[in-house]
Scaffold this motif. Structure first.
Motif, short mmCIF file in Angstrom:
data_model
loop_
_atom_site.label_atom_id
_atom_site.label_comp_id
_atom_site.label_asym_id
_atom_site.label_seq_id
_atom_site.Cartn_x
_atom_site.Cartn_y
_atom_site.Cartn_z
N SER A 1 0.83 -1.21 0.00
CA SER A 1 0.00 0.00 0.00
C SER A 1 0.87 1.25 0.00
O SER A 1 0.57 2.22 -0.71
N TRP A 2 1.94 1.26 0.79
CA TRP A 2 2.84 2.41 0.84
C TRP A 2 3.52 2.60 -0.52
O TRP A 2 3.64 3.73 -1.00
N GLN A 3 3.92 1.50 -1.15
CA GLN A 3 4.53 1.60 -2.48
C GLN A 3 3.52 2.16 -3.48
O GLN A 3 3.86 2.98 -4.33
N THR B 1 3.85 5.72 -5.63
CA THR B 1 3.84 5.77 -7.10
C THR B 1 2.61 6.49 -7.64
O THR B 1 2.50 6.68 -8.84
N SER B 2 1.72 6.93 -6.76
CA SER B 2 0.52 7.62 -7.23
C SER B 2 0.88 9.03 -7.69
O SER B 2 1.82 9.66 -7.20
N ASN B 3 0.10 9.53 -8.64
CA ASN B 3 0.33 10.88 -9.17
C ASN B 3 0.15 11.94 -8.09
O ASN B 3 0.91 12.91 -8.03
N TYR C 1 0.70 11.71 -4.87
CA TYR C 1 1.86 11.71 -3.99
C TYR C 1 3.04 12.39 -4.67
O TYR C 1 3.72 13.21 -4.07
N LYS C 2 3.25 12.04 -5.95
CA LYS C 2 4.38 12.63 -6.68
C LYS C 2 4.23 14.15 -6.79
O LYS C 2 5.19 14.88 -6.61
N LYS C 3 3.01 14.60 -7.09
CA LYS C 3 2.78 16.04 -7.21
C LYS C 3 2.97 16.74 -5.86
O LYS C 3 3.57 17.81 -5.79
N THR C 4 2.46 16.11 -4.80
CA THR C 4 2.62 16.69 -3.46
C THR C 4 4.09 16.75 -3.08
O THR C 4 4.58 17.77 -2.57
N GLN C 5 4.81 15.66 -3.36
CA GLN C 5 6.24 15.62 -3.04
C GLN C 5 7.00 16.69 -3.82
O GLN C 5 7.85 17.40 -3.28
N GLU C 6 6.65 16.84 -5.09
CA GLU C 6 7.30 17.85 -5.93
C GLU C 6 7.00 19.26 -5.42
O GLU C 6 7.89 20.10 -5.31
N THR C 7 5.74 19.51 -5.06
CA THR C 7 5.34 20.82 -4.54
C THR C 7 6.07 21.13 -3.23
O THR C 7 6.59 22.24 -3.04
#
Length: 153
Positions: A98-100, A104-106, A108-114
């Motif tokens: 579930s964590w993986q 890999t979700s969009n 999460y990636k967008k939040t991480q990038e922001t």
């Protein structure tokens, strides 16, 4: 007991299987021979009898499928036990997966990038403020040194 034939089209379907848990003996509303409940409008006695027969077959199939599913679940449990997979290990694997999936979700990636960009901007702003304070302190120190070197009037 004999193994159940799970082919639902087989003439031997359900041989050796106890169907005592099906509802085939329970009177069905509107069923043939049940004079307390008349047939629904537009339904002949022959059609009602066919539907009742089909209902009985479907109930038997449901019972067979429940038994097959139960056997499969027991087999899966036994395989897991042999593999040393405990419920705790399964939970751990599910959480890891579930964590993986989250990572890999969009979203999460967008939040991480922001957050990364915000962190970089904050760092740059703090560096600028720090430089400005350093320069100001340096200017003040220089000014104080000049004042101390000036002769008193």
């Amino acid at each position: 007991s004999l193994p159940a034939d799970i082919n639902l089209n087989s003439p031997n379907k359900g041989l050796g299987v106890d169907h005592s848990d099906t509802l085939s003996d329970v009177p069905v509303e509107g069923a043939v021979g049940n004079s307390a409940h008349p047939l629904p409008p537009g339904l002949t006695e022959e059609e009602a009898e066919e539907l009742h027969t089909e209902l009985t077959k479907v109930e038997e199939e449901i019972g067979t499928l429940r038994q097959v599913l139960s056997a499969k679940e027991r087999h899966a449990t036994e395989l897991k036990r042999k593999l040393g997979l405990s419920p705790l290990n399964e939970l751990r694997q599910n959480l890891t997966k579930s964590w993986q999936d989250v990572q890999t979700s969009n979203a999460y990636k967008k939040t991480q990038e922001t957050l990364s960009q915000a962190g970089q901007k904050t760092s740059a702003a703090l560096t600028t403020v720090g430089s400005a304070i350093s320069k100001r302190l340096g200017d003040m120190r220089y000014s104080m040194m000049q004042q101390s070197q000036m002769p008193n009037k």
